[in-house]
Design an enzyme around this catalytic site. Sequence first.
Site, PDB file in Angstrom:
ATOM      1  N   GLY A  11       0.819  -1.210   0.000  1.00  0.00           N
ATOM      2  CA  GLY A  11       0.000   0.000   0.000  1.00  0.00           C
ATOM      3  C   GLY A  11       0.854   1.261   0.000  1.00  0.00           C
ATOM      4  O   GLY A  11       2.094   1.205  -0.026  1.00  0.00           O
ATOM      5  N   LEU A  13       1.249   3.760   2.354  1.00  0.00           N
ATOM      6  CA  LEU A  13       2.074   3.884   3.557  1.00  0.00           C
ATOM      7  C   LEU A  13       3.047   2.712   3.653  1.00  0.00           C
ATOM      8  O   LEU A  13       4.200   2.880   4.079  1.00  0.00           O
ATOM      9  CB  LEU A  13       1.170   3.938   4.805  1.00  0.00           C
ATOM     10  CG  LEU A  13       1.878   3.997   6.143  1.00  0.00           C
ATOM     11  CD1 LEU A  13       2.724   5.272   6.277  1.00  0.00           C
ATOM     12  CD2 LEU A  13       0.857   3.934   7.299  1.00  0.00           C
ATOM     13  N   THR A 101      -7.353   5.904  12.139  1.00  0.00           N
ATOM     14  CA  THR A 101      -7.853   7.033  11.352  1.00  0.00           C
ATOM     15  C   THR A 101      -8.603   8.060  12.199  1.00  0.00           C
ATOM     16  O   THR A 101      -9.197   7.703  13.230  1.00  0.00           O
ATOM     17  CB  THR A 101      -8.812   6.493  10.261  1.00  0.00           C
ATOM     18  OG1 THR A 101      -9.442   7.598   9.604  1.00  0.00           O
ATOM     19  CG2 THR A 101      -9.898   5.615  10.838  1.00  0.00           C
ATOM     20  N   TYR A 125     -16.642   2.863   7.495  1.00  0.00           N
ATOM     21  CA  TYR A 125     -15.186   2.666   7.541  1.00  0.00           C
ATOM     22  C   TYR A 125     -14.656   3.010   8.940  1.00  0.00           C
ATOM     23  O   TYR A 125     -13.865   2.262   9.529  1.00  0.00           O
ATOM     24  CB  TYR A 125     -14.547   3.539   6.462  1.00  0.00           C
ATOM     25  CG  TYR A 125     -13.061   3.754   6.576  1.00  0.00           C
ATOM     26  CD1 TYR A 125     -12.150   2.779   6.159  1.00  0.00           C
ATOM     27  CD2 TYR A 125     -12.550   4.951   7.087  1.00  0.00           C
ATOM     28  CE1 TYR A 125     -10.789   2.994   6.251  1.00  0.00           C
ATOM     29  CE2 TYR A 125     -11.187   5.175   7.175  1.00  0.00           C
ATOM     30  CZ  TYR A 125     -10.309   4.202   6.763  1.00  0.00           C
ATOM     31  OH  TYR A 125      -8.957   4.417   6.853  1.00  0.00           O
ATOM     32  N   LYS A 129     -12.620   0.628  11.613  1.00  0.00           N
ATOM     33  CA  LYS A 129     -11.290   0.963  12.134  1.00  0.00           C
ATOM     34  C   LYS A 129     -11.335   1.074  13.674  1.00  0.00           C
ATOM     35  O   LYS A 129     -10.377   0.706  14.357  1.00  0.00           O
ATOM     36  CB  LYS A 129     -10.785   2.278  11.522  1.00  0.00           C
ATOM     37  CG  LYS A 129     -10.497   2.215  10.027  1.00  0.00           C
ATOM     38  CD  LYS A 129      -9.321   1.310   9.676  1.00  0.00           C
ATOM     39  CE  LYS A 129      -7.982   1.894  10.079  1.00  0.00           C
ATOM     40  NZ  LYS A 129      -6.845   1.036   9.624  1.00  0.00           N
TER      41      LYS A 129
HETATM   42  N1  LIG Z   1      -4.947   7.324   3.054  1.00  0.00           N
HETATM   43  C1  LIG Z   1      -5.448   8.095   4.025  1.00  0.00           C
HETATM   44  O1  LIG Z   1      -5.745   9.287   3.831  1.00  0.00           O
HETATM   45  C2  LIG Z   1      -5.614   7.523   5.399  1.00  0.00           C
HETATM   46  C3  LIG Z   1      -6.250   8.317   6.361  1.00  0.00           C
HETATM   47  C4  LIG Z   1      -6.398   7.803   7.649  1.00  0.00           C
HETATM   48  C5  LIG Z   1      -5.929   6.551   7.960  1.00  0.00           C
HETATM   49  N2  LIG Z   1      -5.348   5.791   6.997  1.00  0.00           N
HETATM   50  C6  LIG Z   1      -4.858   4.465   7.369  1.00  0.00           C
HETATM   51  O2  LIG Z   1      -3.501   4.354   6.982  1.00  0.00           O
HETATM   52  C7  LIG Z   1      -3.192   2.978   6.748  1.00  0.00           C
HETATM   53  C8  LIG Z   1      -2.483   2.836   5.415  1.00  0.00           C
HETATM   54  O3  LIG Z   1      -3.371   3.223   4.382  1.00  0.00           O
HETATM   55  P1  LIG Z   1      -2.871   3.583   2.925  1.00  0.00           P
HETATM   56  O4  LIG Z   1      -3.210   4.998   2.679  1.00  0.00           O
HETATM   57  O5  LIG Z   1      -1.476   3.104   2.725  1.00  0.00           O
HETATM   58  O6  LIG Z   1      -3.915   2.702   2.074  1.00  0.00           O
HETATM   59  P2  LIG Z   1      -3.658   1.711   0.853  1.00  0.00           P
HETATM   60  O7  LIG Z   1      -2.703   2.313  -0.091  1.00  0.00           O
HETATM   61  O8  LIG Z   1      -5.032   1.357   0.390  1.00  0.00           O
HETATM   62  O9  LIG Z   1      -2.962   0.461   1.542  1.00  0.00           O
HETATM   63  C9  LIG Z   1      -3.667  -0.534   2.218  1.00  0.00           C
HETATM   64  C10 LIG Z   1      -3.077  -1.858   1.802  1.00  0.00           C
HETATM   65  O10 LIG Z   1      -3.739  -2.905   2.529  1.00  0.00           O
HETATM   66  C11 LIG Z   1      -3.932  -3.973   1.630  1.00  0.00           C
HETATM   67  N3  LIG Z   1      -4.978  -4.874   2.072  1.00  0.00           N
HETATM   68  C12 LIG Z   1      -6.323  -4.760   1.916  1.00  0.00           C
HETATM   69  N4  LIG Z   1      -6.929  -5.838   2.426  1.00  0.00           N
HETATM   70  C13 LIG Z   1      -5.964  -6.650   2.913  1.00  0.00           C
HETATM   71  C14 LIG Z   1      -5.959  -7.909   3.537  1.00  0.00           C
HETATM   72  N5  LIG Z   1      -7.107  -8.580   3.766  1.00  0.00           N
HETATM   73  N6  LIG Z   1      -4.778  -8.448   3.921  1.00  0.00           N
HETATM   74  C15 LIG Z   1      -3.623  -7.800   3.677  1.00  0.00           C
HETATM   75  N7  LIG Z   1      -3.547  -6.613   3.066  1.00  0.00           N
HETATM   76  C16 LIG Z   1      -4.712  -6.029   2.694  1.00  0.00           C
HETATM   77  C17 LIG Z   1      -4.270  -3.312   0.319  1.00  0.00           C
HETATM   78  O11 LIG Z   1      -4.067  -4.207  -0.747  1.00  0.00           O
HETATM   79  P3  LIG Z   1      -4.939  -4.031  -2.098  1.00  0.00           P
HETATM   80  O12 LIG Z   1      -4.598  -2.674  -2.647  1.00  0.00           O
HETATM   81  O13 LIG Z   1      -4.480  -5.158  -2.939  1.00  0.00           O
HETATM   82  O14 LIG Z   1      -6.372  -4.118  -1.677  1.00  0.00           O
HETATM   83  C18 LIG Z   1      -3.262  -2.161   0.305  1.00  0.00           C
HETATM   84  O15 LIG Z   1      -2.038  -2.541  -0.257  1.00  0.00           O
HETATM   85  C19 LIG Z   1      -4.526   2.223   6.867  1.00  0.00           C
HETATM   86  O16 LIG Z   1      -4.629   1.690   8.164  1.00  0.00           O
HETATM   87  C20 LIG Z   1      -5.571   3.315   6.687  1.00  0.00           C
HETATM   88  O17 LIG Z   1      -6.770   2.972   7.325  1.00  0.00           O
HETATM   89  C21 LIG Z   1      -5.161   6.249   5.713  1.00  0.00           C
END
Ligand SMILES: NC(=O)c1ccc[n+]([C@@H]2O[C@H](COP(=O)([O-])OP(=O)(O)OC[C@H]3O[C@@H](n4cnc5c(N)ncnc54)[C@H](OP(=O)(O)O)[C@@H]3O)[C@@H](O)[C@H]2O)c1
Length: 296
Positions: A11, A13, A101, A125, A129
């Site tokens: 992902g 992050l 989040t 969502y 979380k």
């Molecule tokens: N982006 C934001 O603005 C934001 C804001 C607040 C909090 N967060 C938190 O920050 C963290 C990182 O998010 P991010 O922005 O890096 O999101 P991201 O790019 O969507 O990364 C999440 C990763 O988790 C993988 N994933 C989904 N289901 C899974 C499973 N069952 N087993 C293993 N891996 C799985 C996804 O794979 P696929 O792509 O193949 O589905 C993706 O690679 C998360 O906890 C998110 O809730 C993000």
Amino acid sequence: MSKWLVTGAGGSLGHDLVAVLSAEASIELMAMSRSELDITSAAAVREAVAGHDVVVNAAAWTDVDGAESDEPGALAVNGTGAAHIAAACAESGAVLVQVSTDYVFSGDATQPYPEDAPIHPVNAYGRTKAAGEAAVRELLPDRGFVVRTAWLYGEHGRNFVATILRASGERETLDVVNDAHGQPTWSFPLAQRLVGLGQAAAAGQAPPGIYHGTASGRTTWYGLAREIFALSGLDPDRIKPVTSDHIRRPARRPGYSVLSHAGWARAGMAPLADWREMLADALGRPAFAALQGGPR
Ligand SMILES: NC(=O)c1ccc[n+]([C@@H]2O[C@H](COP(=O)([O-])OP(=O)(O)OC[C@H]3O[C@@H](n4cnc5c(N)ncnc54)[C@H](OP(=O)(O)O)[C@@H]3O)[C@@H](O)[C@H]2O)c1
């Protein structure tokens, strides 16, 4: 050598966590993307976590609108998946850093949310979380660290900063929402902080619990877009403020996502840098620099 596991390594992050951890000479890293470890499988998680000192869970269902129509699907990853990891860490003795989040809050406050403010998730969502947070705190009271972040952008994956930079070359003016307040946070310094926290936790120098991993200061999406333009040498007046009431999306979004950062002092750490400073650093990175340079 300490042994670290990153879940969700593919992902946005996750990429930055892998970059930061790979540069640490004293850390042996196992980075697992979804195809290598699906965190909804308790048995696979147990096997993967065994033997590690620190686990950072960056895996999540992040399709906020999709969670409204499939909350059980989102819960399986964000709630039950996190619980599987916490249970495996409890069994193996590992520290867990769980990423959460601002959406665990309702977003209708007028003052920054402290770490211990009562939660009231703004949408499905956020509920899933929140379930992950609760599982980590319950199953790992001594070694569970929950770091809430928000408004993330990074060099990998889709995000607001990249979208604005791309649009700057395609449209003369851009309408951007000016009634949602938050803290734009670059995923790279967040990844550095998550690693620092994990190291402090493993050394017994950080108390478990909730931390707020967002940039200091605050702005609106409109303010962020203007700053992106200004830093890119574009005219910020090409950004036009609009309200969010005419944008219809399945999931409610918070109007006020400003988190306070007092908790870092407990771990002897300062809050993350101001969002403007962070953004200026990020825009110097190749992936963002390549998107700059639209019409002036
Ligand atoms: N982006 C934001 O603005 C934001 C804001 C607040 C909090 N967060 C938190 O920050 C963290 C990182 O998010 P991010 O922005 O890096 O999101 P991201 O790019 O969507 O990364 C999440 C990763 O988790 C993988 N994933 C989904 N289901 C899974 C499973 N069952 N087993 C293993 N891996 C799985 C996804 O794979 P696929 O792509 O193949 O589905 C993706 O690679 C998360 O906890 C998110 O809730 C993000």
